[in-house]
Write a protein that holds these residues in place. Structure first.
Motif, PDB file in Angstrom:
ATOM      1  N   THR A 193       0.834  -1.198   0.000  1.00 35.03           N
ATOM      2  CA  THR A 193       0.000   0.000   0.000  1.00 35.03           C
ATOM      3  C   THR A 193       0.872   1.252   0.000  1.00 35.03           C
ATOM      4  N   MET A 194       1.941   1.214   0.778  1.00 37.54           N
ATOM      5  CA  MET A 194       2.865   2.346   0.823  1.00 37.54           C
ATOM      6  C   MET A 194       3.522   2.574  -0.535  1.00 37.54           C
ATOM      7  N   THR A 197       0.815   3.922  -2.993  1.00 35.65           N
ATOM      8  CA  THR A 197       0.444   5.312  -2.700  1.00 35.65           C
ATOM      9  C   THR A 197       1.521   6.285  -3.151  1.00 35.65           C
ATOM     10  N   GLN A 198       2.790   5.958  -2.835  1.00 39.12           N
ATOM     11  CA  GLN A 198       3.887   6.850  -3.214  1.00 39.12           C
ATOM     12  C   GLN A 198       4.076   6.902  -4.723  1.00 39.12           C
ATOM     13  N   TYR A 226       1.680   6.502  -6.893  1.00 43.60           N
ATOM     14  CA  TYR A 226       0.553   7.280  -7.409  1.00 43.60           C
ATOM     15  C   TYR A 226       0.849   8.774  -7.276  1.00 43.60           C
ATOM     16  N   LEU A 227       1.383   9.178  -6.139  1.00 40.21           N
ATOM     17  CA  LEU A 227       1.712  10.579  -5.911  1.00 40.21           C
ATOM     18  C   LEU A 227       2.865  11.041  -6.796  1.00 40.21           C
TER      19      LEU A 227
END
Length: 227
Positions: A98-99, A102-103, A105-106
């Motif tokens: 997930t980390m 998420t990173q 995606y950002l």
């Protein structure tokens, strides 16, 4: 025989451990190095399909680093069952991916930022692993490592460790195992059923009765089942 095996493992680990500081330190200056982490992930899964968790023995730079540099300083206490819990492993797997997701995606496709995200993750998890290694045991992280968990799930029946009826339950194998596994507990089954076995062979070398082997034929010969 055990000393020779340990020396052999150290020599092999000496070939790979430098990969950890290469990415975890230099990666902050050269983010592209972070993508090397993907190769390590693929290696852990790929090797597990054919040989079980053998990658984690010496091919994994972090595992090699923990054995070579954290083990001499570690308290080497018994690893709490908590760290081998299926729920904890699934949670860590979900958390880490997930980390990463998420990173990434950002980062919006910016490759340098994506590489740095991997470097950041490796650095944080390595620091956690070092702390756990010093306070408890050098290989604690290996029990909750997400890639180790995937390798664990894929390792069933791959390059199994056999144990013959000559085993007396002396526990020499358990004392030698870098993952604190207990092969002697499987002496009645004749096959060690713990997928966290790193296939390192230290238990085989430590056994005074030569009861352990990765060769089923040899195990039977030691048991006197075949001529």
């Amino acid at each position: 025989m055990l000393k020779e095996k340990l020396r052999e493992r150290k020599l092999r680990q000496g070939l790979t451990w430098a990969g950890l500081p290469l990415v975890a330190i230099l990666g902050w200056f050269y983010p592209w190095l972070g993508f090397l982490l993907l190769g390590c992930m693929a290696g852990a899964v790929g090797v597990a399909i054919f040989r079980g968790r053998a990658w984690c023995d010496w091919m994994c730079p972090r595992g090699a680093f923990f054995d070579l540099f954290i083990r001499p300083l570690s308290r080497r206490k018994a690893i709490p069952a908590f760290f081998r819990s299926q729920k904890v492993r699934v949670f860590m797997l979900f958390l880490i991916f997930t980390m990463i997701g998420t990173q990434w995606y950002l980062a919006r496709g910016y490759l340098a930022a994506m590489g740095l995200a991997l470097v950041r993750l490796l650095t944080i998890t390595t620091l956690v692993g070092i702390i756990l290694g010093l306070v408890i045991h050098p290989r604690v992280w290996c029990h909750i490592c997400p890639m180790g968990t995937l390798a664990h799930w894929l390792s069933g029946g791959k390059n199994p460790l056999f144990i013959s009826r000559t085993c007396t339950g002396c526990r020499a194998c358990a004392r030698a195992c870098p993952m604190q596994l207990k092969p002697y507990e499987y002496r009645l089954e004749g096959l060690v059923g713990d997928n966290d076995c790193l296939k390192c062979g230290t238990c085989v070398a430590a056994c005074p009765r030569r009861a352990l082997s990765f060769d089923s034929g040899e195990s039977k010969r030691e048991s006197g089942l075949v001529a």
